[in-house]
Design a protein around this motif. Structure first.
Motif, PDB file in Angstrom:
ATOM      1  N   ARG A  51       0.846  -1.200   0.000  1.00 42.80           N
ATOM      2  CA  ARG A  51       0.000   0.000   0.000  1.00 42.80           C
ATOM      3  C   ARG A  51       0.874   1.239   0.000  1.00 42.80           C
ATOM      4  O   ARG A  51       2.004   1.200   0.456  1.00 42.80           O
ATOM      5  CB  ARG A  51      -0.864   0.049   1.262  1.00 42.80           C
ATOM      6  CG  ARG A  51      -1.838  -1.042   1.454  1.00 42.80           C
ATOM      7  CD  ARG A  51      -2.584  -0.894   2.784  1.00 42.80           C
ATOM      8  NE  ARG A  51      -2.651   0.476   3.271  1.00 42.80           N
ATOM      9  CZ  ARG A  51      -3.748   1.243   3.240  1.00 42.80           C
ATOM     10  NH1 ARG A  51      -4.853   0.780   2.777  1.00 42.80           N
ATOM     11  NH2 ARG A  51      -3.737   2.479   3.699  1.00 42.80           N
ATOM     12  N   MET A  52       0.279   2.331  -0.444  1.00 48.93           N
ATOM     13  CA  MET A  52       0.953   3.616  -0.354  1.00 48.93           C
ATOM     14  C   MET A  52       1.023   4.014   1.113  1.00 48.93           C
ATOM     15  O   MET A  52       0.034   3.864   1.837  1.00 48.93           O
ATOM     16  CB  MET A  52       0.176   4.678  -1.127  1.00 48.93           C
ATOM     17  CG  MET A  52       0.073   4.408  -2.607  1.00 48.93           C
ATOM     18  SD  MET A  52       1.602   4.731  -3.457  1.00 48.93           S
ATOM     19  CE  MET A  52       1.560   6.498  -3.465  1.00 48.93           C
ATOM     20  N   GLU A  55       1.002   6.429   4.420  1.00 47.78           N
ATOM     21  CA  GLU A  55       0.280   7.650   4.791  1.00 47.78           C
ATOM     22  C   GLU A  55       1.075   8.396   5.850  1.00 47.78           C
ATOM     23  O   GLU A  55       1.554   7.795   6.811  1.00 47.78           O
ATOM     24  CB  GLU A  55      -1.104   7.299   5.360  1.00 47.78           C
ATOM     25  CG  GLU A  55      -2.027   6.690   4.337  1.00 47.78           C
ATOM     26  CD  GLU A  55      -3.376   6.317   4.924  1.00 47.78           C
ATOM     27  OE1 GLU A  55      -3.746   6.828   5.996  1.00 47.78           O
ATOM     28  OE2 GLU A  55      -4.065   5.488   4.300  1.00 47.78           O
ATOM     29  N   GLU A  59      -5.584  12.672   4.335  1.00 46.93           N
ATOM     30  CA  GLU A  59      -4.459  11.838   3.883  1.00 46.93           C
ATOM     31  C   GLU A  59      -4.969  10.483   3.395  1.00 46.93           C
ATOM     32  O   GLU A  59      -4.582  10.011   2.329  1.00 46.93           O
ATOM     33  CB  GLU A  59      -3.444  11.660   5.018  1.00 46.93           C
ATOM     34  CG  GLU A  59      -2.201  10.914   4.615  1.00 46.93           C
ATOM     35  CD  GLU A  59      -1.223  11.703   3.757  1.00 46.93           C
ATOM     36  OE1 GLU A  59      -0.140  11.162   3.483  1.00 46.93           O
ATOM     37  OE2 GLU A  59      -1.512  12.843   3.337  1.00 46.93           O
ATOM     38  N   ARG A  60      -5.863   9.851   4.170  1.00 52.93           N
ATOM     39  CA  ARG A  60      -6.438   8.562   3.752  1.00 52.93           C
ATOM     40  C   ARG A  60      -7.194   8.713   2.441  1.00 52.93           C
ATOM     41  O   ARG A  60      -7.069   7.886   1.539  1.00 52.93           O
ATOM     42  CB  ARG A  60      -7.374   8.022   4.828  1.00 52.93           C
ATOM     43  CG  ARG A  60      -6.691   7.325   5.968  1.00 52.93           C
ATOM     44  CD  ARG A  60      -7.663   6.597   6.872  1.00 52.93           C
ATOM     45  NE  ARG A  60      -8.716   7.446   7.408  1.00 52.93           N
ATOM     46  CZ  ARG A  60      -8.608   8.211   8.489  1.00 52.93           C
ATOM     47  NH1 ARG A  60      -7.475   8.222   9.165  1.00 52.93           N
ATOM     48  NH2 ARG A  60      -9.609   8.946   8.908  1.00 52.93           N
ATOM     49  N   VAL A 111      -4.757   9.177  -0.546  1.00 54.42           N
ATOM     50  CA  VAL A 111      -4.103   7.915  -0.915  1.00 54.42           C
ATOM     51  C   VAL A 111      -5.082   6.996  -1.645  1.00 54.42           C
ATOM     52  O   VAL A 111      -4.759   6.442  -2.699  1.00 54.42           O
ATOM     53  CB  VAL A 111      -3.497   7.227   0.333  1.00 54.42           C
ATOM     54  CG1 VAL A 111      -3.076   5.798   0.031  1.00 54.42           C
ATOM     55  CG2 VAL A 111      -2.301   8.028   0.835  1.00 54.42           C
ATOM     56  N   SER A 112      -6.299   6.846  -1.131  1.00 56.63           N
ATOM     57  CA  SER A 112      -7.261   5.938  -1.772  1.00 56.63           C
ATOM     58  C   SER A 112      -7.731   6.479  -3.119  1.00 56.63           C
ATOM     59  O   SER A 112      -7.867   5.719  -4.085  1.00 56.63           O
ATOM     60  CB  SER A 112      -8.443   5.646  -0.854  1.00 56.63           C
ATOM     61  OG  SER A 112      -9.205   6.804  -0.627  1.00 56.63           O
ATOM     62  N   SER A 126      -6.041   8.481  -5.124  1.00 59.18           N
ATOM     63  CA  SER A 126      -4.920   8.370  -6.052  1.00 59.18           C
ATOM     64  C   SER A 126      -4.842   6.960  -6.627  1.00 59.18           C
ATOM     65  O   SER A 126      -4.709   6.782  -7.839  1.00 59.18           O
ATOM     66  CB  SER A 126      -3.611   8.716  -5.336  1.00 59.18           C
ATOM     67  OG  SER A 126      -2.518   8.514  -6.199  1.00 59.18           O
TER      68      SER A 126
END
Length: 157
Positions: free
Chosen positions: A15-16, A18, A50-51, A54-55, A57
């Motif tokens: 995962r990316m 955070e 931030e979450r 990331v999701s 993106s």
């Protein structure tokens, strides 16, 4: 007596990372072949934003990219992608390291190619960013807001 599985546990997909919520000092250097340009910002990271960033993106890149691979390589997260954006082809590799709780480093190397003003154009770009966590209190900055050394404020998320 419990039965034992003979199959190995599935590895969790990469995962990316955070960033931890709070105030960060970030230095970004971008070079498109005409000399590097560096920018320092103090930024307030909001956990929810931030979450979402990331999701969103990952979702958008999944739609726009023929290839969008996220993998762990040692202590780093590596993203390799091949995408079409606004009629241009973008090939990039991003390497992210650090715990994203106290510090991080990101390096992006990309090439954007396509037509511009009836000419074929190719731009190679390198972006390097480092971040250092300053604390939970963002002071007078709100989530997604950043401030430059001269006090200029910008929204970055």
């Amino acid at each position: 007596m419990a039965a034992l599985s003979v199959f190995p546990a599935a590895a969790e997909p990469a995962r990316m990372p955070e960033r931890k919520a709070g105030l960060w000092h970030m230095t970004t250097t971008m070079d498109e072949g005409n000399g590097a340009v560096t920018q320092d910002l103090t930024m307030c990271v909001d956990a929810r934003m931030e979450r979402l960033t990331v999701s969103t993106s990952a979702e958008e890149h999944g739609k726009q990219c023929a290839r969008y691979d996220i993998a762990r390589r040692g202590e780093a997260t590596v993203v390799e992608m091949s995408c079409q954006f606004s009629g241009r082809q973008v090939e990039s590799k991003t390497e992210m390291s650090g715990d994203f709780q106290s510090a991080f480093a990101v390096k992006i190397e990309s090439t954007t190619s396509g037509e511009q003003d009836a000419q074929s154009v190719s731009v190679k770009r390198t972006i390097q960013q480092t971040g250092t966590y300053l604390g939970a209190d963002c002071g007078d900055l709100s989530g997604g807001e950043a401030k430059g050394p001269d006090g200029t404020r910008v929204m970055v998320q």
